[in-house]
Design an enzyme around this catalytic site. Structure first.
Site, PDB file in Angstrom:
ATOM      1  CE1 TYR A   1      -3.217  -2.866   0.299  1.00 38.32           C
ATOM      2  CE2 TYR A   1      -3.163  -2.672   2.681  1.00 38.32           C
ATOM      3  CZ  TYR A   1      -3.617  -3.303   1.539  1.00 38.32           C
ATOM      4  OH  TYR A   1      -4.481  -4.375   1.655  1.00 38.32           O
TER       5      TYR A   1
ATOM      6  CG  HIS B   1      -1.460  -8.578  -0.107  1.00 39.53           C
ATOM      7  ND1 HIS B   1      -1.028  -7.275  -0.091  1.00 39.53           N
ATOM      8  CD2 HIS B   1      -2.793  -8.526  -0.381  1.00 39.53           C
ATOM      9  CE1 HIS B   1      -2.045  -6.473  -0.357  1.00 39.53           C
ATOM     10  NE2 HIS B   1      -3.124  -7.204  -0.536  1.00 39.53           N
TER      11      HIS B   1
END
Length: 365
Positions: free
Chosen positions: A57, A129
């Protein structure tokens, strides 16, 4: 705020968590570093203790902001981050997915760098992820377990997506006794979330579910209405028009879940979450929390007003048995809507073998 535990790990999370993808990136609106930090601090002041970020992110920027904002309150929070993308050697191209990498050396390198950015010597909850099922090899599992034994990581999870898959990965996470699975799950998008609840119950597993996108990209919190014009860079704009058009009809069918805010004698509104009231956005969260295996719900907070309303959802009236059954009846009938909503496919890493019986087509990888 109420709190639950991830699996049998002993790691406690607030029922409403802070999805830190909104800070450190511009995908959910531009904000300064100070504004981002103030949002994080405000969330903690509202009882939110679970902060969910990821190394990709903002290419580490979200982790840095979380670390800076929570540096003096580390012992009050549960920190989670995710690893699995190689953004160090590949530039971000719009909203496109970066190359993934998951091997023992890379896992350790990523965790070490995340700890530096988070300004901590351990993470409460580490998630893989968007890992494919065949990428989580015995060597990967051994490395993750070693990190636990070393005290670097307390609990382990598997974050699933993008799109709203994948079933094979979630089932494998349950089989491997991961502490939690994170997936898109809401009243309108119950596949694969409900499948995982069934798997957990059938296997008598301790795995928890963390529900993201609980408001179905702005529908269930009514931030996207027929009058809304989404900016070109707005992440919600990646949904097809048909999704929103059918969604607005579904929202109207759920009005019975609201408990309207009453006006005080002065004419001011009562703060959401007080006096037995419940907004549609809060009801969407309470529907998820009605499932025992759901440990936390991570809405996409854009403002402090969002935080105030949705953090308070934990203490609004739980859905009654009658309300839950009514939602189930509507879901079984697709809310009486027969036309296409533009969301008939899921991504699959096993050539669609895990989508049989779901009514979804294989979107590939």
């Amino acid at each position: 705020m109420n709190y639950r535990t991830l699996g049998d790990s002993g790691v406690e999370v607030s029922e409403v968590g802070f999805g830190a993808w909104v800070v450190g990136t511009d995908w959910w609106g531009d904000r300064t570093e100070q504004q981002a930090i103030e949002m994080i601090e405000h969330a903690l002041d509202q009882g939110i203790t679970y902060f969910d970020t990821g190394d990709v992110y903002g290419h580490g920027n979200s982790e840095k902001l979380i670390g800076k904002a929570l540096a003096d309150r580390r012992d009050e929070v549960t920190l989670s981050t995710k690893i699995g993308y190689d953004f160090y050697n590949h530039p971000q191209a719009g909203h496109g997915e970066l190359p993934k990498r998951l091997d023992p050396d890379w896992i350790r390198t990523c965790v070490e760098r995340s700890l530096e950015r988070l300004d901590t010597d351990y993470v409460d909850f580490l998630q893989l992820h968007n890992a494919n099922v065949d990428e989580v090899t015995p060597d990967v599992i051994e490395t993750l377990e070693s990190l636990q034994e070393e005290g670097t990581v307390d609990a382990l999870g598997w974050a699933l997506g993008p799109s709203i898959g994948w079933l094979a990965e979630g089932d494998r996470a349950v089989e491997l006794d991961f502490d939690a699975i994170q997936t898109v799950f809401n009243v309108f998008e119950q596949t694969p979330g409900r499948h995982f609840l069934d798997t957990i119950a059938r296997e008598e597993a301790e795995t928890s579910v963390i529900a993201r996108v609980p408001h179905s990209s702005g529908l269930l919190n009514e931030q996207v209405t027929p009058d809304t014009e989404l900016d070109a860079g707005d992440h919600r704009g990646f949904r097809p028009d048909e999704w929103y058009e059918t969604g607005w009809e579904k929202v109207e069918a759920l009005r019975f879940l609201e408990r309207r805010e009453e006006q005080s004698t002065s004419g001011s509104r009562t703060p959401p979450g007080n006096n037995g009231e419940r907004t549609m956005g809060q009801a969407a969260i309470q529907w998820l929390l009605s499932h025992d295996a759901v440990a936390s719900v991570t809405p996409t907070f854009r403002t402090t007003a969002d935080i105030d309303e949705w953090a308070a959802a934990s203490e609004t009236p739980p859905l009654s048995d009658e309300e839950i059954e009514r939602v189930e009846d509507l879901s079984r009938e697709n809310f009486g809507i027969t036309r296409d909503d533009g969301m008939d496919s899921l991504r699959s890493s096993v050539d669609g073998a895990d989508l049989v019986g779901t009514g979804k087509q294989n979107a590939g990888l």
